[in-house]
Enzyme design. Structure first.
Site, PDB file in Angstrom:
ATOM      1  CD  GLU B 158      -3.172  -0.400   0.023  1.00 31.14           C
ATOM      2  OE1 GLU B 158      -3.079   0.777  -0.379  1.00 31.14           O
ATOM      3  OE2 GLU B 158      -4.047  -1.187  -0.374  1.00 31.14           O
ATOM      4  CD  GLU B 161      -1.207  -0.971  -4.637  1.00 30.27           C
ATOM      5  OE1 GLU B 161      -1.190  -2.175  -4.953  1.00 30.27           O
ATOM      6  OE2 GLU B 161      -2.210  -0.400  -4.145  1.00 30.27           O
ATOM      7  CD  GLU B 162      -2.553   4.899  -0.150  1.00 30.06           C
ATOM      8  OE1 GLU B 162      -2.123   5.704   0.699  1.00 30.06           O
ATOM      9  OE2 GLU B 162      -3.641   4.310  -0.052  1.00 30.06           O
TER      10      GLU B 162
END
Lengths: 276, 276
Positions: B158, B161-162
Site C-alpha cells: 500500500e 502504491e500510494e
C-alpha cells in the site's frame, strides 16, 4: 429516489425503489415477490435512470425466498458480491472500468485461550469433532469470533461454553494469519490470555470430549505440541507471560469516536505506553 | 462417488458428481450448463443417496453463468453460504438440527502504515475519494488486505502504491476491531510500522491527492487528529516507538507446519520473548 415500487403497484411504477448510499450508489432491498420478467424490465429502466443520475454502484439485496430473481439480475450484468444464509447481495458498477466497490469480507477470525490457575495448571480440552477428534491431543479452548463480536468477548464466551469456567480477558499475546483456511478465505487466530474467575470444570457435551486443568509442562510435553513450530512458540510465550521476566501483549482499551456513538476496542501494548 | 454426470450424459446418470471433503460432506462443482428441471431431479436423488451414505454437508458451487440453477437448489432446501463476484456457494445440511458448517468470512482486514524518515518526518497522504476527500486531512497511508495476502506484505504494497516509497516491515504496533463497517461485516485495522528504504515520493494519480513527509508534531497537531481518541492513541504509540523508552509491538516470524508445506506468519512480541 424519484419513484418507488412495491408488489401491489409495480405495474404503475417505472423504477425499482432504491435508497442512496454514502458513496454515490443505490441500494435496492427486494422484500416482496415479483414476476421475474417484470423485475428484469424494471431493473433495465432503473439502471438507465440511475446512469443518467450519475450513480455508481447499484446493490440488490435478494432474500433467499426471491431466488427466482437471481437469474434476471445476472442477465442484466450484475455480479455477486456476498451472501449470507438467507440473502444474496448482487452489485452492478455503472461507470464501467475498474470499480471502487468495497471488497467482500476476506477473513475469518478465531481465538485460542490461555487460562492458568494458581497451581500453574492450564485449562485444556479434547474435542470430539474435527481434525483433533480421537487423537487424544489436549489443546487450549478455541473458537470462532462471530460477526459483530469483540475478540475479547469471544475468548471469554468460548472458554465458558466449552468448560463453564468464568474468566476475565487480559491480553492478546500474539496472532497468526493463515490463508486458504476455508475455500479461498484467510484466517487470523488470536492467542489470548484470560484470568480464571472460577475453577470447577463442567465440559460442554456437544463438542468437548474431555476438559481438565493440566500442568503447563505436561501440555508442552505432548508430542504433537513438540512437533509444531507454532505450538512451541505458543508454549514459549505463555511460559514467558507467567514467568519472572514477563511478556507484554496487547490489551484492549475502549475508544470512542468524535463523530459517532460507536465504541471500538483498540488493542495495544499498554505497559510500554504507560512507561513513557 | 458412485456415479458421475456431465451435460452430455446427464440423462443416463442418477446422481450429481460430488467430491468428498474432509468433514463427511460432499462438494459439487457445477461447470457445465444443465436444464434446471433435470438439475432439480438429480439433486433430489443425489441428496437421498448421500443421506443413505451418512453424508453431512452438501456444497454446490455455481458459477455465475449458471445462475438459473440457484432457484432449483433453493427449492431443494439449500441455503446460501458465501459468494464471490463469479460464483455462489450453496450448502445443505443433511442431518437436520444445528449444523457444524464452517462460518462464512466475517471480517475485512486493513492496514495503516507509520513510516518515519531520519528527520522525524512521517509519510502522509491526502486521499481524493471517500470520506476524507476534500477535507485537507493528512493521514497515514492505509489500505485493504487482500484475501490470501499477508498483513506485512499488504502494508509494504500500500505504501508503495500510494507514494512509491519502498519500505521494509517492522512491527504491528496495535490493532482495532470495529463492527458493521460494511453491511454486517466487521473490520480489523492493523497499525504497522515500516522502515523507509527510499525517500522520493511519487504519488499515485488515481487515489491520492497529495503526499509528503511531514513532521510528526505537525501531523499530530491537526484538529481532526486531536478530536479522535483513536488517532491520539496512534500518535502516542508512534511517538513512544521512536522515543527513547521504546514500545514493543508484534513482529512477524514465519512458521512452518509439521503436517503441510504451508508457512504462516505468527506475530509476537519478539523482544520480550528474546529477553527470557
Amino acid at each position: 429516489m424519484s419513484a418507488s415500487v412495491n408488489s401491489s403497484s409495480a405495474t404503475v411504477n417505472k423504477f425499482l425503489n432504491g435508497i442512496n448510499d454514502n458513496y454515490g450508489g443505490v441500494v435496492v432491498q427486494m422484500n416482496e415477490p415479483m414476476d421475474p420478467q417484470l423485475f428484469a424490465s424494471l431493473l433495465k429502466s432503473s439502471i438507465s435512470h440511475w446512469r443518467q443520475q450519475g450513480k455508481k454502484g447499484v446493490w440488490i439485496k435478494l432474500p433467499i425466498e426471491l431466488a427466482n430473481l437471481v437469474e434476471p439480475a445476472v442477465k442484466e450484468g450484475f455480479l455477486f458480491h456476498h451472501a449470507e444464509p438467507n440473502y444474496l447481495m448482487l452489485v452492478y458498477w455503472i461507470p464501467g472500468g475498474a470499480n471502487t466497490l468495497p471488497a467482500n469480507a476476506s477473513h475469518r477470525v478465531g481465538v485460542g485461550a490461555f487460562v492458568m490457575n494458581g497451581k500453574r495448571e492450564v485449562l485444556v480440552v479434547q474435542e470430539n469433532s474435527g481434525r483433533f477428534r480421537g487423537t487424544g491431543i489436549w489443546k487450549f479452548p478455541t473458537g470462532v469470533v462471530d460477526e459483530g463480536e469483540d475478540i475479547c468477548v469471544a475468548a471469554v464466551r468460548e472458554v465458558k461454553e466449552e468448560t463453564s469456567i468464568d474468566t476475565e480477558f487480559v491480553e492478546v499475546l500474539a496472532f497468526r494469519q493463515s490463508h486458504r483456511s476455508f475455500f479461498e478465505k484467510s484466517d487470523i487466530f488470536f492467542l489470548c490470555m484470560l484470568r480464571p474467575l472460577s475453577f470447577d470444570i463442567q465440559k460442554q457435551e456437544s463438542e468437548i470430549e474431555a476438559a481438565q486443568w493440566m500442568p503447563l509442562e505436561e501440555y508442552a510435553a505432548q508430542p504433537y505440541v513438540q512437533k509444531q513450530e507454532l505450538l512451541k512458540y505458543i508454549v514459549d510465550i505463555c511460559s514467558a507471560k507467567v514467568g519472572t521476566r514477563g511478556y507484554h501483549g496487547f490489551s484492549p482499551v475502549l475508544t470512542t469516536s468524535a463523530f459517532s456513538d460507536e465504541k471500538h476496542y483498540f488493542y495495544l501494548n499498554s505497559v510500554d505506553l504507560k512507561r513513557q
